[in-house]
Design a protein around this motif. Structure first.
Motif, PDB file in Angstrom:
ATOM      1  N   SER A 105      18.942   1.449  13.662  1.00 34.22           N
ATOM      2  CA  SER A 105      17.498   1.674  13.735  1.00 34.22           C
ATOM      3  C   SER A 105      16.876   1.301  12.382  1.00 34.22           C
ATOM      4  O   SER A 105      17.334   1.761  11.333  1.00 34.22           O
ATOM      5  CB  SER A 105      17.247   3.148  14.061  1.00 34.22           C
ATOM      6  N   ILE A 106      15.851   0.446  12.458  1.00 32.39           N
ATOM      7  CA  ILE A 106      15.154   0.041  11.220  1.00 32.39           C
ATOM      8  C   ILE A 106      13.782   0.706  11.226  1.00 32.39           C
ATOM      9  O   ILE A 106      12.955   0.415  12.092  1.00 32.39           O
ATOM     10  CB  ILE A 106      15.033  -1.502  11.148  1.00 32.39           C
ATOM     11  N   LEU A 107      13.549   1.599  10.300  1.00 29.16           N
ATOM     12  CA  LEU A 107      12.299   2.380  10.357  1.00 29.16           C
ATOM     13  C   LEU A 107      11.060   1.547  10.018  1.00 29.16           C
ATOM     14  O   LEU A 107       9.990   1.780  10.549  1.00 29.16           O
ATOM     15  CB  LEU A 107      12.381   3.606   9.445  1.00 29.16           C
ATOM     16  N   GLY A 108      11.207   0.575   9.130  1.00 22.99           N
ATOM     17  CA  GLY A 108      10.111  -0.378   8.872  1.00 22.99           C
ATOM     18  C   GLY A 108       8.836   0.242   8.324  1.00 22.99           C
ATOM     19  O   GLY A 108       8.860   1.237   7.603  1.00 22.99           O
ATOM     20  N   HIS A 109       7.711  -0.365   8.727  1.00 20.32           N
ATOM     21  CA  HIS A 109       6.444  -0.063   8.049  1.00 20.32           C
ATOM     22  C   HIS A 109       5.816   1.278   8.411  1.00 20.32           C
ATOM     23  O   HIS A 109       4.812   1.656   7.801  1.00 20.32           O
ATOM     24  CB  HIS A 109       5.449  -1.207   8.277  1.00 20.32           C
ATOM     25  N   ILE A 110       6.402   2.017   9.367  1.00 20.64           N
ATOM     26  CA  ILE A 110       5.871   3.381   9.557  1.00 20.64           C
ATOM     27  C   ILE A 110       6.008   4.170   8.250  1.00 20.64           C
ATOM     28  O   ILE A 110       5.268   5.112   7.999  1.00 20.64           O
ATOM     29  CB  ILE A 110       6.551   4.178  10.700  1.00 20.64           C
ATOM     30  N   GLN A 111       6.950   3.747   7.408  1.00 21.64           N
ATOM     31  CA  GLN A 111       7.176   4.463   6.138  1.00 21.64           C
ATOM     32  C   GLN A 111       6.010   4.306   5.168  1.00 21.64           C
ATOM     33  O   GLN A 111       5.863   5.071   4.229  1.00 21.64           O
ATOM     34  CB  GLN A 111       8.449   3.942   5.455  1.00 21.64           C
ATOM     35  N   ARG A 112       5.213   3.273   5.351  1.00 21.58           N
ATOM     36  CA  ARG A 112       4.114   3.034   4.409  1.00 21.58           C
ATOM     37  C   ARG A 112       2.811   3.688   4.845  1.00 21.58           C
ATOM     38  O   ARG A 112       1.868   3.777   4.040  1.00 21.58           O
ATOM     39  CB  ARG A 112       3.914   1.522   4.247  1.00 21.58           C
ATOM     40  N   GLY A 113       2.741   4.104   6.130  1.00 17.81           N
ATOM     41  CA  GLY A 113       1.471   4.619   6.628  1.00 17.81           C
ATOM     42  C   GLY A 113       1.410   6.130   6.665  1.00 17.81           C
ATOM     43  O   GLY A 113       2.306   6.823   6.196  1.00 17.81           O
ATOM     44  N   GLY A 114       0.302   6.613   7.210  1.00 18.32           N
ATOM     45  CA  GLY A 114       0.164   8.049   7.441  1.00 18.32           C
ATOM     46  C   GLY A 114      -0.645   8.756   6.380  1.00 18.32           C
ATOM     47  O   GLY A 114      -0.855   8.260   5.270  1.00 18.32           O
ATOM     48  N   SER A 115      -1.088   9.951   6.764  1.00 17.59           N
ATOM     49  CA  SER A 115      -1.890  10.774   5.874  1.00 17.59           C
ATOM     50  C   SER A 115      -1.037  11.238   4.685  1.00 17.59           C
ATOM     51  O   SER A 115       0.089  11.693   4.870  1.00 17.59           O
ATOM     52  CB  SER A 115      -2.381  11.982   6.694  1.00 17.59           C
ATOM     53  N   PRO A 116      -1.554  11.113   3.473  1.00 18.98           N
ATOM     54  CA  PRO A 116      -0.746  11.508   2.315  1.00 18.98           C
ATOM     55  C   PRO A 116      -0.450  13.015   2.279  1.00 18.98           C
ATOM     56  O   PRO A 116      -1.270  13.824   2.708  1.00 18.98           O
ATOM     57  CB  PRO A 116      -1.604  11.102   1.118  1.00 18.98           C
ATOM     58  N   SER A 117       0.714  13.341   1.765  1.00 18.80           N
ATOM     59  CA  SER A 117       1.114  14.746   1.622  1.00 18.80           C
ATOM     60  C   SER A 117       0.239  15.424   0.566  1.00 18.80           C
ATOM     61  O   SER A 117      -0.433  14.764  -0.233  1.00 18.80           O
ATOM     62  CB  SER A 117       2.580  14.820   1.178  1.00 18.80           C
ATOM     63  N   CYS A 118       0.315  16.740   0.535  1.00 18.91           N
ATOM     64  CA  CYS A 118      -0.412  17.501  -0.485  1.00 18.91           C
ATOM     65  C   CYS A 118       0.021  17.049  -1.882  1.00 18.91           C
ATOM     66  O   CYS A 118      -0.811  16.816  -2.766  1.00 18.91           O
ATOM     67  CB  CYS A 118      -0.135  18.990  -0.277  1.00 18.91           C
ATOM     68  N   CYS A 122      -7.668  12.028   3.221  1.00 20.60           N
ATOM     69  CA  CYS A 122      -6.592  12.244   4.195  1.00 20.60           C
ATOM     70  C   CYS A 122      -6.118  10.943   4.842  1.00 20.60           C
ATOM     71  O   CYS A 122      -5.227  10.959   5.682  1.00 20.60           O
ATOM     72  CB  CYS A 122      -7.045  13.240   5.257  1.00 20.60           C
ATOM     73  N   ARG A 123      -6.705   9.833   4.454  1.00 22.37           N
ATOM     74  CA  ARG A 123      -6.321   8.569   5.094  1.00 22.37           C
ATOM     75  C   ARG A 123      -5.268   7.798   4.311  1.00 22.37           C
ATOM     76  O   ARG A 123      -5.345   7.669   3.089  1.00 22.37           O
ATOM     77  CB  ARG A 123      -7.560   7.688   5.275  1.00 22.37           C
ATOM     78  N   GLY A 124      -4.286   7.278   5.056  1.00 24.69           N
ATOM     79  CA  GLY A 124      -3.279   6.414   4.435  1.00 24.69           C
ATOM     80  C   GLY A 124      -3.865   5.044   4.166  1.00 24.69           C
ATOM     81  O   GLY A 124      -5.046   4.802   4.393  1.00 24.69           O
ATOM     82  N   GLY A 125      -3.020   4.124   3.679  1.00 30.93           N
ATOM     83  CA  GLY A 125      -3.495   2.772   3.370  1.00 30.93           C
ATOM     84  C   GLY A 125      -4.408   2.773   2.168  1.00 30.93           C
ATOM     85  O   GLY A 125      -4.414   3.717   1.369  1.00 30.93           O
ATOM     86  N   THR A 126      -5.196   1.701   2.026  1.00 30.15           N
ATOM     87  CA  THR A 126      -6.160   1.655   0.933  1.00 30.15           C
ATOM     88  C   THR A 126      -7.473   1.046   1.416  1.00 30.15           C
ATOM     89  O   THR A 126      -7.481  -0.067   1.963  1.00 30.15           O
ATOM     90  CB  THR A 126      -5.639   0.876  -0.301  1.00 30.15           C
ATOM     91  N   ASP A 164       0.848  -1.200   0.000  1.00 29.19           N
ATOM     92  CA  ASP A 164       0.000   0.000   0.000  1.00 29.19           C
ATOM     93  C   ASP A 164       0.878   1.243   0.000  1.00 29.19           C
ATOM     94  O   ASP A 164       2.048   1.184   0.374  1.00 29.19           O
ATOM     95  CB  ASP A 164      -0.951  -0.012   1.209  1.00 29.19           C
ATOM     96  N   ALA A 165       0.302   2.360  -0.408  1.00 26.46           N
ATOM     97  CA  ALA A 165       1.076   3.605  -0.468  1.00 26.46           C
ATOM     98  C   ALA A 165       0.144   4.760  -0.115  1.00 26.46           C
ATOM     99  O   ALA A 165      -1.012   4.783  -0.573  1.00 26.46           O
ATOM    100  CB  ALA A 165       1.656   3.803  -1.867  1.00 26.46           C
ATOM    101  N   PRO A 166       0.621   5.728   0.695  1.00 24.80           N
ATOM    102  CA  PRO A 166      -0.244   6.857   1.042  1.00 24.80           C
ATOM    103  C   PRO A 166      -0.672   7.604  -0.226  1.00 24.80           C
ATOM    104  O   PRO A 166       0.167   7.920  -1.074  1.00 24.80           O
ATOM    105  CB  PRO A 166       0.652   7.747   1.916  1.00 24.80           C
ATOM    106  N   GLY A 167      -1.954   7.834  -0.347  1.00 28.32           N
ATOM    107  CA  GLY A 167      -2.461   8.484  -1.557  1.00 28.32           C
ATOM    108  C   GLY A 167      -3.253   7.520  -2.423  1.00 28.32           C
ATOM    109  O   GLY A 167      -3.935   7.927  -3.368  1.00 28.32           O
ATOM    110  N   MET A 168      -3.193   6.215  -2.085  1.00 22.87           N
ATOM    111  CA  MET A 168      -4.008   5.255  -2.858  1.00 22.87           C
ATOM    112  C   MET A 168      -5.496   5.604  -2.709  1.00 22.87           C
ATOM    113  O   MET A 168      -6.265   5.509  -3.666  1.00 22.87           O
ATOM    114  CB  MET A 168      -3.755   3.821  -2.397  1.00 22.87           C
ATOM    115  N   ASN A 169      -5.910   6.012  -1.493  1.00 23.04           N
ATOM    116  CA  ASN A 169      -7.325   6.376  -1.320  1.00 23.04           C
ATOM    117  C   ASN A 169      -7.689   7.605  -2.145  1.00 23.04           C
ATOM    118  O   ASN A 169      -8.791   7.687  -2.692  1.00 23.04           O
ATOM    119  CB  ASN A 169      -7.621   6.643   0.159  1.00 23.04           C
ATOM    120  N   ALA A 170      -6.767   8.538  -2.227  1.00 23.04           N
ATOM    121  CA  ALA A 170      -7.027   9.737  -3.031  1.00 23.04           C
ATOM    122  C   ALA A 170      -7.167   9.352  -4.510  1.00 23.04           C
ATOM    123  O   ALA A 170      -7.967   9.945  -5.250  1.00 23.04           O
ATOM    124  CB  ALA A 170      -5.908  10.752  -2.835  1.00 23.04           C
TER     125      ALA A 170
END
Ligand SMILES: Nc1ncnc2c1ncn2[C@@H]1O[C@H](COP(=O)(O)OP(=O)(O)O)[C@@H](O)[C@H]1O
Ligand SMILES: O=P(O)(O)OC[C@H]1O[C@](O)(COP(=O)(O)O)[C@@H](O)[C@@H]1O
Ligand SMILES: [Mg+2]
Length: 326
Positions: free
Chosen positions: A252-265, A66-70, A16-22
């Motif tokens: 430090s392994i950042l992991g899946h936090i990178q895939r989530g979150g509200s998409p940028s403008c 404004c929602r991440g994921g799909t 999944d990628a932030p902005g898929m819902n948009a």
């Protein structure tokens, strides 16, 4: 000459990628605008094979921007890699009266889309969405801008604690086969070194870089794309620790936090433009293509050209990253 597309199927596939819902919302709004009905297909190609179909309208997508994921969910589906799986998918499309399929996803998803279009008489169009940004032919993929900003924010925070303790950090970011996140987040966060899969950099270079800095009293961040060619990040850190015993090193392994979150403008606008354009291109009779952004303009190009090539990291950016590394 416009052709009468009456009913499209829409799915999101791969990571999944932030902005898929948009992008989903944009496709649905464009379909409503042009009087086309939309069937949402759940969980990517898995849902296409299993017949997990649902109706979609713009009212069900209020607040989705404004929602991440799909909201359609996503999956990695082995069965779609087989001819039997794609035959089942085609049968389900036919039975539902779907005459065009819109695939929102990464390079793997677009490869599957190209195969389906080649094998069966269904119009297919792709919309590039992956945090990896590893799709040829588009300046940007939906989700990449948000993910890179997430990484920069995380590294800024790690930098605070690294500086307070005079530590050297190795930070792993996503990018199975591609270094876009590492390179651009590395530049933006002022990393001391950037390791990407596309360019092999021996561990010795990293060690030399810090050894010559008398860094025992300062902080440093090495950003490492997960697909880099020096073994795992833990191994990289332990080799460095053995060779630079005065350094206090952390991983430090950042992991899946990178895939989530509200998409940028930027990701929301990109998703909106590509989603609408995909439907307009289908109406113009196009199929077997991916919509893209090139030099700030929407365009489309054959899926076959897209999937046969890998986007390259710009040498100018690599050079800049070395000049700016501290
Ligand atoms: N060579 C292929 N042939 C058919 N389908 C594929 C192929 N590669 C990928 N796919 C389908 O696309 C899905 C998503 O691909 P994947 O590489 O996992 O993610 P992404 O699309 O984000 O790059 C796979 O699980 C599979 O169903
Ligand atoms: O969540 P999973 O399935 O472990 O996948 C992790 C992979 O997905 C990604 O986040 C995105 O890759 P795709 O867009 O190709 O799906 C990669 O950076 C990472 O290696
Ligand atoms: Mg991919």
């Amino acid at each position: 000459m416009e052709r009468p597309i009456k009913h499209i199927g829409l799915l999101t596939s791969g990571g999944d990628a932030p902005g898929m819902n948009a992008a989903i919302r944009a496709v649905v709004c464009a379909c409503e605008h042009y009087n086309i009905s939309v069937t949402g297909i759940k969980a990517g190609y898995q849902g296409l094979i299993n017949g997990w179909f649902t109706s979609l309208d713009s009212h069900s997508l209020i607040h989705s921007l404004c929602r991440g994921g799909t909201l359609l969910k996503s999956a990695r589906c082995q069965a779609f890699r087989t001819q039997e799986g794609r035959a089942q998918a085609w049968q389900n499309l036919q039975q539902s009266g779907i005459d065009a399929l819109v695939v929102i996803g990464g390079d793997g998803s677009l490869t599957g889309a190209a195969l389906l279009e080649q094998e069966y008489p269904v119009a297919v169009i792709g919309i590039p969405a992956t945090i990896d940004n590893d799709i040829f032919g588009t300046d940007a993929c939906i989700g990449y801008d948000t993910a890179t900003n997430t990484v920069v924010e995380a590294i800024d925070k790690i930098h605070d604690t690294a500086a307070s303790h005079n530590r050297l950090f190795f930070i792993e970011v996503m990018g199975r086969n591609s270094g876009f996140i590492a390179l651009n987040a590395g530049i933006a966060a002022g990393c001391s070194a950037i390791l990407v899969p596309e360019h092999y950099q021996p561990v010795d270079d990293i060690i030399e870089r810090f050894a010559s800095c008398d860094m025992a009293g300062d902080a440093g961040i090495v950003i490492v794309a997960e697909g880099h060619q020096n073994g795992g990040i833990a191994e990289l850190a332990s080799i460095t620790a053995r060779r630079l015993p005065d350094f206090d090193i952390r991983v430090s392994i950042l992991g899946h936090i990178q895939r989530g979150g509200s998409p940028s403008c930027a990701d929301r606008v990109l998703a909106g433009r590509l989603g609408v354009y995909a439907i307009e291109q289908l109406r113009r009779g196009e199929s077997g293509t991916m919509v893209a952004l090139q030099h700030q303009l929407v365009c489309s190009l054959p899926l076959h050209d897209v999937i046969q090539q890998q986007p390259a990291l710009q040498t100018e950016q690599l050079r800049v990253s070395r000049i700016l590394a501290m």
